[in-house]
Motif scaffolding. Structure first.
Motif, PDB file in Angstrom:
ATOM      1  N   GLY A   6      10.294 -54.577  -8.033  1.00 62.33           N
ATOM      2  CA  GLY A   6      11.115 -54.811  -8.035  1.00 62.33           C
ATOM      3  C   GLY A   6      11.481 -56.467  -7.949  1.00 62.33           C
ATOM      4  N   PHE A   7      10.669 -57.193  -7.620  1.00 69.92           N
ATOM      5  CA  PHE A   7      11.463 -58.383  -7.747  1.00 69.92           C
ATOM      6  C   PHE A   7      11.097 -58.515  -9.228  1.00 69.92           C
ATOM      7  CE2 PHE A   7      10.499 -62.920  -8.487  1.00 69.92           C
ATOM      8  CZ  PHE A   7      11.316 -63.578  -7.387  1.00 69.92           C
ATOM      9  N   LEU A   8       9.327 -58.687  -9.920  1.00 71.21           N
ATOM     10  CA  LEU A   8       8.930 -58.904 -10.997  1.00 71.21           C
ATOM     11  C   LEU A   8      10.223 -57.524 -12.144  1.00 71.21           C
ATOM     12  CD1 LEU A   8       7.627 -59.433 -13.325  1.00 71.21           C
ATOM     13  CD2 LEU A   8       5.972 -57.857 -13.000  1.00 71.21           C
ATOM     14  N   HIS A   9      10.593 -56.892 -11.805  1.00 67.41           N
ATOM     15  CA  HIS A   9      11.719 -56.003 -12.824  1.00 67.41           C
ATOM     16  C   HIS A   9      12.875 -56.156 -13.066  1.00 67.41           C
ATOM     17  CE1 HIS A   9      14.076 -52.545 -15.096  1.00 67.41           C
ATOM     18  NE2 HIS A   9      14.911 -53.418 -12.818  1.00 67.41           N
ATOM     19  N   GLY A  55      16.250 -61.555 -15.822  1.00 68.66           N
ATOM     20  CA  GLY A  55      16.646 -62.232 -16.429  1.00 68.66           C
ATOM     21  C   GLY A  55      17.706 -62.677 -15.419  1.00 68.66           C
ATOM     22  N   ALA A  56      17.383 -61.685 -14.106  1.00 62.44           N
ATOM     23  CA  ALA A  56      18.449 -62.537 -13.153  1.00 62.44           C
ATOM     24  C   ALA A  56      18.017 -63.461 -12.499  1.00 62.44           C
ATOM     25  CB  ALA A  56      18.339 -60.854 -12.051  1.00 62.44           C
ATOM     26  N   GLU A  57      19.211 -64.424 -11.421  1.00 58.36           N
ATOM     27  CA  GLU A  57      18.663 -64.983 -10.353  1.00 58.36           C
ATOM     28  C   GLU A  57      17.803 -64.741  -9.098  1.00 58.36           C
ATOM     29  OE1 GLU A  57      20.016 -68.528 -10.526  1.00 58.36           O
ATOM     30  OE2 GLU A  57      21.348 -67.689 -12.921  1.00 58.36           O
TER      31      GLU A  57
END
Length: 289
Positions: free
Chosen positions: A247-250, A255-257
């Motif tokens: 979920g973090f990698l996705h 390009g999320a913070e």
């Protein structure tokens, strides 16, 4: 078109046994509430969670010519997962996981991961040209891929799991990785370990704490905290760490913070524990947005 992620290592067939509590050392007869066989291990978990989030994956793993290997092949059949399989002469990796009602686990490696003397990386090297990032899981056989991955300049992420801060086994993976995930299970002073890793030139380090959330340290010294996302009930905690990673990698690839990446990881991990599966059937991109 979204570039694939290359994932190296980690597929097993597990027997999951649920108990009211983990056994004590005394001789005893145990009566599980349920037991079942399921796909396991860290590469399979990351591959399925990323695929559920719409991310194409190239997954390299070692499988035996046995029934367990075929069950893993069947479980990994997904339109967004391309499996690069190398057959081994020995049995497929197998675990027995004893699970308590409060989510604790004892894992018995009844068939350890194979470590062949030679691995043919040709297909993985060819696939790398299409991939944006490589996830190298800490299996013995994947160490031989680190030199050519580093030579290619591909960003490498790794998951050290229950690293104790000192075990030399993890050193090649630490040295090669740009981003590191680990748990605080064996790290009472996890912040000091995270600082040491950052001082070795990492972009960021993420430490998960099970039901206590997660902590991230950036290369410029910022500490970020992510509380756990609550769920109505826990079914099976196997694979929650790999779901968090995915979920973090996705979100990172979107390009999320980093705060939003942590939140995405926490949501994916929470969904995972509500299901027997390594990737929750309810996991999708909208749930993490």
């Amino acid at each position: 078109m979204t570039k694939p992620i290359l994932i190296l290592g980690g597929a097993s067939l597990d027997t999951i046994i649920h108990l009211p509590e983990l056994p004590s050392p005394e001789p005893q007869t145990l009566w599980p509430s349920e037991s079942y066989r399921a796909l396991g291990s860290t590469g399979a978990g990351k591959s399925l969670n990323l695929a559920s989030l719409g991310q194409p994956v190239v997954f390299h793993t070692l499988l035996g010519r046995d029934t367990e290997g075929q069950q893993i092949r069947d479980a990994l059949a997904h339109p967004r997962i391309r499996v690069l399989e190398e057959e081994t002469d020995g049995p497929t990796e197998q675990h027995v996981n004893l699970m308590s009602a409060d989510g604790k686990r004892i894992s018995l490696f009844i068939q350890p991961p194979p470590e062949p003397e030679h691995v043919d990386w040709t297909q993985a090297q060819q696939a790398l040209a299409e991939c944006s990032l490589a996830v190298v899981n800490i299996l013995g056989y994947t160490r031989s891929a680190l030199p050519w991955l580093k030579a290619a300049g591909t960003p490498i992420w790794t998951d050290l799991h229950d690293y104790d801060g000192h075990n030399p086994y993890h050193e090649p993976f630490i040295e090669a990785a740009r981003a590191i995930f680990l748990s605080s299970d064996n790290l009472p002073d996890y912040r000091t370990t995270m600082e040491r890793l950052i001082h070795r030139g990492k972009e960021f380090v993420v430490c998960t704490h099970g039901s206590e959330g997660a902590t991230l340290l950036t290369s410029d010294g910022r500490w970020l905290e992510q509380p756990v996302v609550s769920v109505s009930g826990v079914v099976d905690t196997n694979g929650a760490g790999d779901a968090f990673f995915s979920g973090f990698l996705h979100r990172y690839l979107q390009g999320a913070e980093l705060t939003d990446c942590l939140r995405g990881g926490a949501i994916a991990g929470a969904l995972c524990v509500t299901s027997r599966e390594l990737a929750s059937p309810d996991l999708n991109t909208q749930r993490l947005a």
